[in-house]
Design a protein around this motif. Structure first.
Motif, PDB file in Angstrom:
ATOM      1  N   PHE A 108      24.256  71.817  71.908  1.00 10.20           N
ATOM      2  CA  PHE A 108      24.110  73.173  71.387  1.00 10.20           C
ATOM      3  C   PHE A 108      24.195  73.184  69.864  1.00 10.20           C
ATOM      4  O   PHE A 108      25.035  72.486  69.283  1.00 10.20           O
ATOM      5  N   ASP A 109      23.382  74.026  69.244  1.00  7.41           N
ATOM      6  CA  ASP A 109      23.571  74.281  67.823  1.00  7.41           C
ATOM      7  C   ASP A 109      24.545  75.447  67.661  1.00  7.41           C
ATOM      8  O   ASP A 109      25.094  75.955  68.647  1.00  7.41           O
TER       9      ASP A 109
ATOM     10  N   GLY B 190      27.018  70.860  67.357  1.00  8.56           N
ATOM     11  CA  GLY B 190      27.365  69.681  68.151  1.00  8.56           C
ATOM     12  C   GLY B 190      26.173  68.799  68.429  1.00  8.56           C
ATOM     13  O   GLY B 190      26.266  67.570  68.430  1.00  8.56           O
ATOM     14  N   ASN B 191      25.019  69.416  68.653  1.00 14.07           N
ATOM     15  CA  ASN B 191      23.824  68.668  68.999  1.00 14.07           C
ATOM     16  C   ASN B 191      23.400  67.717  67.898  1.00 14.07           C
ATOM     17  O   ASN B 191      23.081  66.558  68.150  1.00 14.07           O
ATOM     18  N   ALA B 192      23.407  68.180  66.666  1.00 10.94           N
ATOM     19  CA  ALA B 192      22.910  67.360  65.554  1.00 10.94           C
ATOM     20  C   ALA B 192      23.931  66.357  65.047  1.00 10.94           C
ATOM     21  O   ALA B 192      23.552  65.300  64.526  1.00 10.94           O
TER      22      ALA B 192
ATOM     23  N   GLY C 136      27.742  76.625  56.528  1.00 14.39           N
ATOM     24  CA  GLY C 136      26.642  77.572  56.635  1.00 14.39           C
ATOM     25  C   GLY C 136      25.449  77.037  57.377  1.00 14.39           C
ATOM     26  O   GLY C 136      24.661  77.800  57.950  1.00 14.39           O
ATOM     27  N   THR C 137      25.291  75.717  57.399  1.00 15.72           N
ATOM     28  CA  THR C 137      24.189  75.104  58.140  1.00 15.72           C
ATOM     29  C   THR C 137      24.694  74.223  59.280  1.00 15.72           C
ATOM     30  O   THR C 137      24.224  74.328  60.411  1.00 15.72           O
ATOM     31  N   ALA C 138      25.666  73.358  58.995  1.00 16.08           N
ATOM     32  CA  ALA C 138      26.206  72.455  60.019  1.00 16.08           C
ATOM     33  C   ALA C 138      27.464  73.029  60.677  1.00 16.08           C
ATOM     34  O   ALA C 138      27.813  72.624  61.788  1.00 16.08           O
ATOM     35  N   TRP C 139      28.135  73.938  59.991  1.00 15.68           N
ATOM     36  CA  TRP C 139      29.327  74.581  60.569  1.00 15.68           C
ATOM     37  C   TRP C 139      29.580  75.927  59.902  1.00 15.68           C
ATOM     38  O   TRP C 139      29.137  76.155  58.765  1.00 15.68           O
TER      39      TRP C 139
END
Length: 308
Positions: free
Chosen positions: A233-234, A267-269, A300-303
């Motif tokens: 999931f993102d 989590g996916n990336a 903001g992008t990864a978390w």
């Protein structure tokens, strides 16, 4: 030396190939391969047996039933792989749920391989395993020099964080949630990543598979920080099911919630993907756990911080 034709049926494997500078040798990818952006035009050699539009509980039930029926969670396009004539096929033997399984690829290659195709299977459980497998893949692809350089760069980034936090006095308790229904805590390499980033991982052991847990265990452990990094999931997809946590009894009594220290990560990336960006995951955790020491630009992008 002739270039090897590579089919990667694992997102982490695809990222390894590209990080080694061998993207042009990729001739096929899996349906989950999405990084770097430039590989998305390659032929897709697999598909999921069911869609990602299901809820966490429905996905879990579907996976359990599929495995119980001795079926595969993923389908391989054998004809396409046969047409692509790869010299190397990258797969995994770590989790039948996370990506195309080694046994399925072996069966497919038995039917379609017309030459000596080599199968390279990833099965990491720890951070060191991931780094060793990068070296192993580099050797198989005749890119050992590039592998050494990549590993030096990754290790240097890890060492920078370790050095800065060498005398860090506080080790907040961190719960990294990998699935919401049923609840799972992220195991395998994640506990070590938490430790490197300055935290104390709870409810999971480094190198051991992610355990199913009850909410009461999280409540009793009373983490200082909660990171939601659902497998596959993102951030947006995890936000769709955040109520599964918010409605738990005693949610607002947990230290992380009282201190506004609940975070949602991609989590996916990052967290679930055992490729070179696993070091990005350490940096993400460092930003979350020890923000006074680190700011790498992932917020903001990864978390994101979940505003309660």
């Amino acid at each position: 030396m002739p270039q090897k034709r590579i089919v990667s049926l694992l997102a982490a494997g695809t990222e390894m190939v590209c990080a080694l500078g061998l993207e042009k040798q990729l001739v096929g990818i899996s349906h989950e391969c999405d990084y770097p952006e430039s590989i998305k035009t390659l032929p897709v050699c697999s598909e999921a047996s069911f869609g990602n539009e299901l809820s966490s509980a429905e996905i879990d039930a579907k996976v359990r039933q599929t495995v119980y029926d001795a079926l595969s969670v993923y389908k391989i396009d054998k004809a396409l792989i046969g047409d692509l004539q790869p010299d190397v096929v990258i797969t995994q033997n770590q989790c039948e749920v996370c990506a195309v399984a080694e046994k399925d690829v072996e069966l497919a290659l038995r039917d379609i391989a017309s030459k000596d195709t080599k199968l390279f299977s990833l099965a990491p459980n720890t951070l060191q395993d991931i780094l060793q497998e990068i070296a192993g893949l580099a050797k198989v692809l005749d890119a050992e020099d590039a592998g050494e350089k990549l590993l030096e760069d990754l290790q240097e980034r890890i060492d920078i964080i370790k050095h800065k936090l060498k005398f860090f006095p506080d080790k907040p308790k961190v719960a990294v949630i990998e699935w919401l229904s049923p609840l799972m805590i992220a195991g395998n390499w994640v506990p070590e990543l938490v430790e490197i980033a300055g935290g104390t991982p709870i409810l999971a052991e480094n190198g051991k598979h992610s355990p199913f847990i009850e909410w009461q265990q999280i409540y009793d452990a009373n983490p200082d920080i909660i990171v939601i990094a659902n497998c596959g999931f993102d951030i947006g997809r995890s936000l769709q099911e955040i109520d599964l946590l918010l409605n738990q009894p005693g949610w607002r009594d947990v230290e992380a919630v009282k201190n506004n220290s609940v975070y949602i990560a991609d989590g996916n990336a990052y967290f679930n993907r055992s490729g070179p960006r696993i070091v990005d995951t350490i940096e993400i955790l460092a930003e979350i756990i020890t923000p006074k020491y680190f700011s790498f630009g992932y917020e903001g992008t990864a978390w994101i911080k979940f505003e309660i």
